[in-house]
Scaffold this motif. Structure first.
Motif, PDB file in Angstrom:
ATOM      1  N   VAL A  86       0.850  -1.193   0.000  1.00  0.00           N
ATOM      2  CA  VAL A  86       0.000   0.000   0.000  1.00  0.00           C
ATOM      3  C   VAL A  86       0.885   1.242   0.000  1.00  0.00           C
ATOM      4  CG1 VAL A  86      -1.753   1.335   1.245  1.00  0.00           C
ATOM      5  CG2 VAL A  86      -1.877  -1.167   1.224  1.00  0.00           C
ATOM      6  N   TRP A  87       1.884   1.249   0.859  1.00  0.00           N
ATOM      7  CA  TRP A  87       2.762   2.420   0.972  1.00  0.00           C
ATOM      8  C   TRP A  87       3.390   2.761  -0.381  1.00  0.00           C
ATOM      9  CZ3 TRP A  87       6.798   2.770   5.509  1.00  0.00           C
ATOM     10  CH2 TRP A  87       7.122   4.105   5.747  1.00  0.00           C
ATOM     11  N   HIS A  88       3.938   1.751  -1.062  1.00  0.00           N
ATOM     12  CA  HIS A  88       4.569   1.994  -2.369  1.00  0.00           C
ATOM     13  C   HIS A  88       3.563   2.529  -3.381  1.00  0.00           C
ATOM     14  CE1 HIS A  88       8.749   0.403  -2.174  1.00  0.00           C
ATOM     15  NE2 HIS A  88       8.276   0.060  -0.986  1.00  0.00           N
ATOM     16  N   SER A  89       2.375   1.997  -3.347  1.00  0.00           N
ATOM     17  CA  SER A  89       1.351   2.436  -4.291  1.00  0.00           C
ATOM     18  C   SER A  89       0.946   3.883  -4.045  1.00  0.00           C
ATOM     19  CB  SER A  89       0.132   1.513  -4.197  1.00  0.00           C
ATOM     20  OG  SER A  89      -0.859   1.929  -5.099  1.00  0.00           O
ATOM     21  N   VAL A  90       0.638   4.210  -2.796  1.00  0.00           N
ATOM     22  CA  VAL A  90       0.137   5.555  -2.516  1.00  0.00           C
ATOM     23  C   VAL A  90       1.233   6.609  -2.573  1.00  0.00           C
ATOM     24  CG1 VAL A  90      -1.856   4.672  -1.256  1.00  0.00           C
ATOM     25  CG2 VAL A  90       0.200   5.349   0.026  1.00  0.00           C
ATOM     26  N   LEU A  91       2.486   6.206  -2.403  1.00  0.00           N
ATOM     27  CA  LEU A  91       3.591   7.158  -2.562  1.00  0.00           C
ATOM     28  C   LEU A  91       3.646   7.724  -3.979  1.00  0.00           C
ATOM     29  CD1 LEU A  91       6.598   5.590  -0.639  1.00  0.00           C
ATOM     30  CD2 LEU A  91       5.702   7.895  -0.335  1.00  0.00           C
ATOM     31  N   GLN A  92       3.118   6.980  -4.929  1.00  0.00           N
ATOM     32  CA  GLN A  92       3.105   7.451  -6.314  1.00  0.00           C
ATOM     33  C   GLN A  92       2.067   8.549  -6.546  1.00  0.00           C
ATOM     34  OE1 GLN A  92       3.360   4.161  -9.267  1.00  0.00           O
ATOM     35  NE2 GLN A  92       3.243   2.883  -7.420  1.00  0.00           N
ATOM     36  N   HIS A  93       1.203   8.741  -5.579  1.00  0.00           N
ATOM     37  CA  HIS A  93       0.133   9.730  -5.667  1.00  0.00           C
ATOM     38  C   HIS A  93       0.318  10.690  -4.494  1.00  0.00           C
ATOM     39  CE1 HIS A  93      -1.551   7.169  -8.739  1.00  0.00           C
ATOM     40  NE2 HIS A  93      -1.324   6.157  -7.919  1.00  0.00           N
ATOM     41  N   THR A  94       1.240  11.601  -4.677  1.00  0.00           N
ATOM     42  CA  THR A  94       1.724  12.405  -3.555  1.00  0.00           C
ATOM     43  C   THR A  94       0.671  13.301  -2.925  1.00  0.00           C
ATOM     44  OG1 THR A  94       2.564  14.063  -5.098  1.00  0.00           O
ATOM     45  CG2 THR A  94       4.116  12.377  -4.316  1.00  0.00           C
ATOM     46  N   GLU A  95      -0.284  13.762  -3.685  1.00  0.00           N
ATOM     47  CA  GLU A  95      -1.277  14.677  -3.097  1.00  0.00           C
ATOM     48  C   GLU A  95      -2.119  13.995  -2.011  1.00  0.00           C
ATOM     49  OE1 GLU A  95      -5.083  16.941  -4.747  1.00  0.00           O
ATOM     50  OE2 GLU A  95      -3.211  17.613  -5.688  1.00  0.00           O
ATOM     51  N   PRO A  96      -2.794  12.872  -2.295  1.00  0.00           N
ATOM     52  CA  PRO A  96      -3.544  12.231  -1.210  1.00  0.00           C
ATOM     53  C   PRO A  96      -2.634  11.611  -0.151  1.00  0.00           C
ATOM     54  CG  PRO A  96      -3.750  10.941  -3.217  1.00  0.00           C
ATOM     55  CD  PRO A  96      -3.044  12.212  -3.584  1.00  0.00           C
ATOM     56  N   TYR A  97      -1.451  11.136  -0.551  1.00  0.00           N
ATOM     57  CA  TYR A  97      -0.528  10.589   0.445  1.00  0.00           C
ATOM     58  C   TYR A  97      -0.090  11.686   1.413  1.00  0.00           C
ATOM     59  CZ  TYR A  97       3.550   8.712   2.759  1.00  0.00           C
ATOM     60  OH  TYR A  97       4.456   8.328   3.724  1.00  0.00           O
ATOM     61  N   ALA A  98       0.303  12.828   0.881  1.00  0.00           N
ATOM     62  CA  ALA A  98       0.716  13.946   1.741  1.00  0.00           C
ATOM     63  C   ALA A  98      -0.440  14.409   2.621  1.00  0.00           C
ATOM     64  CB  ALA A  98       1.244  15.098   0.893  1.00  0.00           C
ATOM     65  N   ALA A  99      -1.654  14.405   2.080  1.00  0.00           N
ATOM     66  CA  ALA A  99      -2.828  14.796   2.874  1.00  0.00           C
ATOM     67  C   ALA A  99      -3.035  13.817   4.031  1.00  0.00           C
ATOM     68  CB  ALA A  99      -4.075  14.855   1.990  1.00  0.00           C
ATOM     69  N   ALA A 100      -2.898  12.523   3.760  1.00  0.00           N
ATOM     70  CA  ALA A 100      -3.047  11.518   4.820  1.00  0.00           C
ATOM     71  C   ALA A 100      -1.967  11.714   5.884  1.00  0.00           C
ATOM     72  CB  ALA A 100      -2.974  10.109   4.237  1.00  0.00           C
ATOM     73  N   CYS A 101      -0.738  11.929   5.456  1.00  0.00           N
ATOM     74  CA  CYS A 101       0.355  12.149   6.413  1.00  0.00           C
ATOM     75  C   CYS A 101       0.079  13.375   7.274  1.00  0.00           C
ATOM     76  CB  CYS A 101       1.678  12.333   5.676  1.00  0.00           C
ATOM     77  SG  CYS A 101       2.319  10.843   4.893  1.00  0.00           S
ATOM     78  N   GLU A 102      -0.356  14.435   6.661  1.00  0.00           N
ATOM     79  CA  GLU A 102      -0.647  15.668   7.397  1.00  0.00           C
ATOM     80  C   GLU A 102      -1.762  15.441   8.410  1.00  0.00           C
ATOM     81  OE1 GLU A 102      -0.123  19.352   8.762  1.00  0.00           O
ATOM     82  OE2 GLU A 102       1.118  18.520   7.152  1.00  0.00           O
ATOM     83  N   GLN A 103      -2.827  14.758   7.984  1.00  0.00           N
ATOM     84  CA  GLN A 103      -3.965  14.527   8.875  1.00  0.00           C
ATOM     85  C   GLN A 103      -3.621  13.592  10.031  1.00  0.00           C
ATOM     86  OE1 GLN A 103      -7.672  13.647   6.624  1.00  0.00           O
ATOM     87  NE2 GLN A 103      -6.632  14.603   4.884  1.00  0.00           N
ATOM     88  N   ILE A 104      -2.742  12.637   9.795  1.00  0.00           N
ATOM     89  CA  ILE A 104      -2.428  11.638  10.816  1.00  0.00           C
ATOM     90  C   ILE A 104      -1.186  12.008  11.617  1.00  0.00           C
ATOM     91  CG2 ILE A 104      -1.731   9.235  11.196  1.00  0.00           C
ATOM     92  CD1 ILE A 104      -3.438   8.554   8.686  1.00  0.00           C
ATOM     93  N   ALA A 105      -0.135  12.425  10.926  1.00  0.00           N
ATOM     94  CA  ALA A 105       1.165  12.614  11.576  1.00  0.00           C
ATOM     95  C   ALA A 105       1.579  14.079  11.701  1.00  0.00           C
ATOM     96  CB  ALA A 105       2.234  11.832  10.812  1.00  0.00           C
ATOM     97  N   GLY A 106       0.807  14.970  11.120  1.00  0.00           N
ATOM     98  CA  GLY A 106       1.163  16.385  11.193  1.00  0.00           C
ATOM     99  C   GLY A 106       2.233  16.798  10.204  1.00  0.00           C
ATOM    100  N   GLY A 107       2.619  15.910   9.305  1.00  0.00           N
ATOM    101  CA  GLY A 107       3.617  16.207   8.290  1.00  0.00           C
ATOM    102  C   GLY A 107       3.944  14.960   7.493  1.00  0.00           C
ATOM    103  N   PHE A 108       4.741  15.139   6.466  1.00  0.00           N
ATOM    104  CA  PHE A 108       5.081  14.071   5.531  1.00  0.00           C
ATOM    105  C   PHE A 108       5.857  12.962   6.241  1.00  0.00           C
ATOM    106  CE2 PHE A 108       7.125  12.047   1.909  1.00  0.00           C
ATOM    107  CZ  PHE A 108       6.131  12.088   0.946  1.00  0.00           C
ATOM    108  N   VAL A 109       5.489  11.711   5.988  1.00  0.00           N
ATOM    109  CA  VAL A 109       6.197  10.552   6.531  1.00  0.00           C
ATOM    110  C   VAL A 109       7.002   9.943   5.386  1.00  0.00           C
ATOM    111  CG1 VAL A 109       5.984   8.280   7.601  1.00  0.00           C
ATOM    112  CG2 VAL A 109       4.419  10.135   8.266  1.00  0.00           C
ATOM    113  N   HIS A 110       8.311   9.988   5.527  1.00  0.00           N
ATOM    114  CA  HIS A 110       9.195   9.474   4.484  1.00  0.00           C
ATOM    115  C   HIS A 110       9.309   7.957   4.562  1.00  0.00           C
ATOM    116  CE1 HIS A 110      10.613  13.378   3.094  1.00  0.00           C
ATOM    117  NE2 HIS A 110      10.473  13.744   4.364  1.00  0.00           N
ATOM    118  N   HIS A 111       9.476   7.350   3.414  1.00  0.00           N
ATOM    119  CA  HIS A 111       9.683   5.906   3.312  1.00  0.00           C
ATOM    120  C   HIS A 111      11.191   5.687   3.262  1.00  0.00           C
ATOM    121  CE1 HIS A 111      10.142   1.993   1.381  1.00  0.00           C
ATOM    122  NE2 HIS A 111       8.901   1.726   1.752  1.00  0.00           N
ATOM    123  N   ILE A 112      11.710   4.996   4.279  1.00  0.00           N
ATOM    124  CA  ILE A 112      13.142   4.741   4.347  1.00  0.00           C
ATOM    125  C   ILE A 112      13.339   3.228   4.393  1.00  0.00           C
ATOM    126  CG2 ILE A 112      15.264   5.132   5.656  1.00  0.00           C
ATOM    127  CD1 ILE A 112      13.773   7.618   6.864  1.00  0.00           C
TER     128      ILE A 112
END
Length: 162
Positions: A86-112
Motif C-alpha cells: 500500500v505504501w509503495h502504491s500511494v507514494l506514487q500519488h503524492t497529493e492524497p498521500y501527503a494529505a493523509a500524512c498531514e492529517q495523521i502525523a502532522g507532516g510528511f512521513v518518508h519511506h526509508i
C-alpha cells in the motif's frame, strides 16, 4: 453474596476516520488500480496502512519504544509486505498521500527502506503490533502475520555514496 467484576468492552475505532473521506477514497482507488485487487481488499489494506502511519506518529519521538537501527537511529514501527505494498502504491500519488500524512502525523512521513535483524526474526513485528493496538483503531491481523521485510535490497546505495 456474589461479587463479580466486569470489564466494559471497548470497541476499536474505525481506521477510516483517521483521514477525510475524499483522501481515503483516493488512496483506496489508487491502490486497487495499481495492484489489481478488489475494492474490499483495498479498503482493508489502506485502513491498516493508515493505522501504521498513526502508530508511527504516536511513537516517532518515544525514546523508550523501538529498536536500534544500523545507522544509530531507532526504528519505531515496520510494515509487513501487504502494508508496504500500500505504501509503495500511494507514494506514487503524492497529493492524497501527503494529505493523509498531514492529517495523521502532522507532516510528511518518508519511506526509508531498511532491513534489520529484528525485521527478519519477527521482533520488529511484535513491537509494531503493540504500537498498532495502542492506537485504539481496529487492527486486521490478516495484514500483520509474518515477518516484516524490506521492500528494497539490503544496503541500497546511498545518495552521494560510493
Amino acid at each position: 453474596m456474589t461479587v463479580t467484576t466486569s470489564t466494559p468492552k471497548t470497541t476499536a475505532a474505525d481506521p477510516r476516520t483517521l483521514v477525510d473521506a475524499e483522501t481515503f477514497g483516493k488512496l483506496v482507488a489508487y491502490f486497487a488500480a495499481d495492484v489489481h485487487v478488489t475494492r474490499s481488499y483495498a479498503e482493508r489494506a489502506v485502513e491498516q496502512f493508515l493505522i501504521f502511519l498513526k502508530a508511527h506518529a504516536d511513537n516517532v519521538t518515544n525514546e523508550d519504544f523501538g529498536m536500534p537501527l544500523p545507522d544509530g537511529s531507532i526504528g519505531r514501527v515496520v510494515p509487513t509486505l501487504p502494508v508496504d505494498a500500500v505504501w509503495h502504491s500511494v507514494l506514487q500519488h503524492t497529493e492524497p498521500y501527503a494529505a493523509a500524512c498531514e492529517q495523521i502525523a502532522g507532516g510528511f512521513v518518508h519511506h526509508i527502506p531498511i532491513l534489520t535483524e529484528g525485521m527478519m526474526d519477527g521482533t520488529a513485528v511484535t513491537f509494531t503490533l503493540a504500537a498498532l493496538h495502542r492506537t485504539g483503531y481496529r487492527v486486521d491481523l490478516e495484514f500483520w502475520y509474518g515477518e516484516a521485510e524490506s521492500c528494497c535490497p539490503p544496503n541500497p546505495p546511498q545518495p552521494g555514496g560510493k
